[in-house]
Scaffold this active site. Structure first.
Site, PDB file in Angstrom:
ATOM      1  N   VAL A   2       0.841  -1.205   0.000  1.00  0.00           N
ATOM      2  CA  VAL A   2       0.000   0.000   0.000  1.00  0.00           C
ATOM      3  C   VAL A   2       0.872   1.251   0.000  1.00  0.00           C
ATOM      4  O   VAL A   2       0.691   2.164  -0.810  1.00  0.00           O
ATOM      5  CB  VAL A   2      -0.951   0.004   1.223  1.00  0.00           C
ATOM      6  N   TYR A   3       1.839   1.296   0.899  1.00  0.00           N
ATOM      7  CA  TYR A   3       2.738   2.447   0.981  1.00  0.00           C
ATOM      8  C   TYR A   3       3.522   2.618  -0.315  1.00  0.00           C
ATOM      9  O   TYR A   3       3.603   3.729  -0.864  1.00  0.00           O
ATOM     10  CB  TYR A   3       3.705   2.253   2.154  1.00  0.00           C
TER      11      TYR A   3
END
Length: 242
Positions: A152-153
């Site tokens: 996600v990051y």
């Protein structure tokens, strides 16, 4: 170094800790006035007291759409101009995607991507009118290869890396430089979400970066002659790949 940025005004988001704080300290030391934007009012007050009159605190929650929209106007009211925007505020979601909280994903994507885009969008008319400006975005080493423990990051940083490089090509004709700094793991609050074993291993291996080392790179980017743009700098601990 004391006069390299004399007379400049910088706006730094996420300025009360980590890379944002180190960047603010560097900018003040180089002669700039700095508007430090952060939601942590107490930390801002403490930091600005240490930095002196060149530091202007601006308490703001960038995830509040109306507060985010008012950031540039409030900065101009407080400091009169913006020569440098360091869009640094961000957060982190790591680990297995299946274990991630949906609300945390939304918050991270809003802060890491949407807020950066809005801040840059809002400062551009001022910089275009003045025919000069520098925009630096804090990206990540994760923007340059698919990091398996932080899908996600890493995705947020891949998105913002594309944004930085496309906007740069739109606005250089106005005398505005846009670049990103992409550090590997930095000793900051963002690492609080790392698994304890991974953090311990990284510290013991010497594979973490100090925020001041990132600030040194930002200073280098900002102090090149106007005909030179440092598009992106990737920096990592020498022992990162151990």
């Amino acid at each position: 170094m004391a006069t390299q940025l004399q007379g400049k005004v910088a706006l730094v988001t996420g300025a009360a800790s980590g890379i944002g704080l180190a960047s603010s300290q560097m900018l003040v030391a180089a002669g700039a006035r700095v508007v430090l934007a952060d939601r942590d009012e107490a930390a801002l007050a403490s930091v600005c007291k240490q930095l002196g009159t060149a530091a202007i605190p601006l308490s703001v929650d960038l995830l509040d759409p109306s507060a985010c929209a008012a950031l540039v106007a409030r900065t101009l009211e407080a400091a009169g101009q913006i020569d440098i925007l360091h869009a640094n505020a961000g957060t982190y979601v790591g680990g297995e995607l299946i274990d991630a909280d949906s609300a945390a994903i939304d918050r991270m994507l809003n802060l890491n991507v949407n807020v950066v885009m809005k801040n840059v969008h809002d400062v551009l008319p001022h910089m275009i009118a003045r025919k000069t400006g520098d925009i630096i975005v804090t990206s990540s080493l994760a923007a340059h290869f698919p990091t398996p423990w932080e899908p996600v990051y890493a995705s947020s940083k891949w998105a913002i890396n594309c944004f930085v490089q496309t906007v740069r090509r739109q606005v250089f004709k106005h005398g505005i430089r846009v670049g990103s700094v992409s550090p590997g793991p930095v000793i900051s609050a963002l690492l609080a979400d790392w698994p304890e074993e991974k953090l311990k291993e990284a510290k013991e291996a010497g594979s973490l970066i100090e925020p001041s080392e990132v600030a040194d790179v930002i200073e280098f980017m900002l102090t090149r002659h106007r005909g030179l743009t440092i598009r992106d700098v990737v920096l990592m601990p020498t022992n990162f790949d151990l």
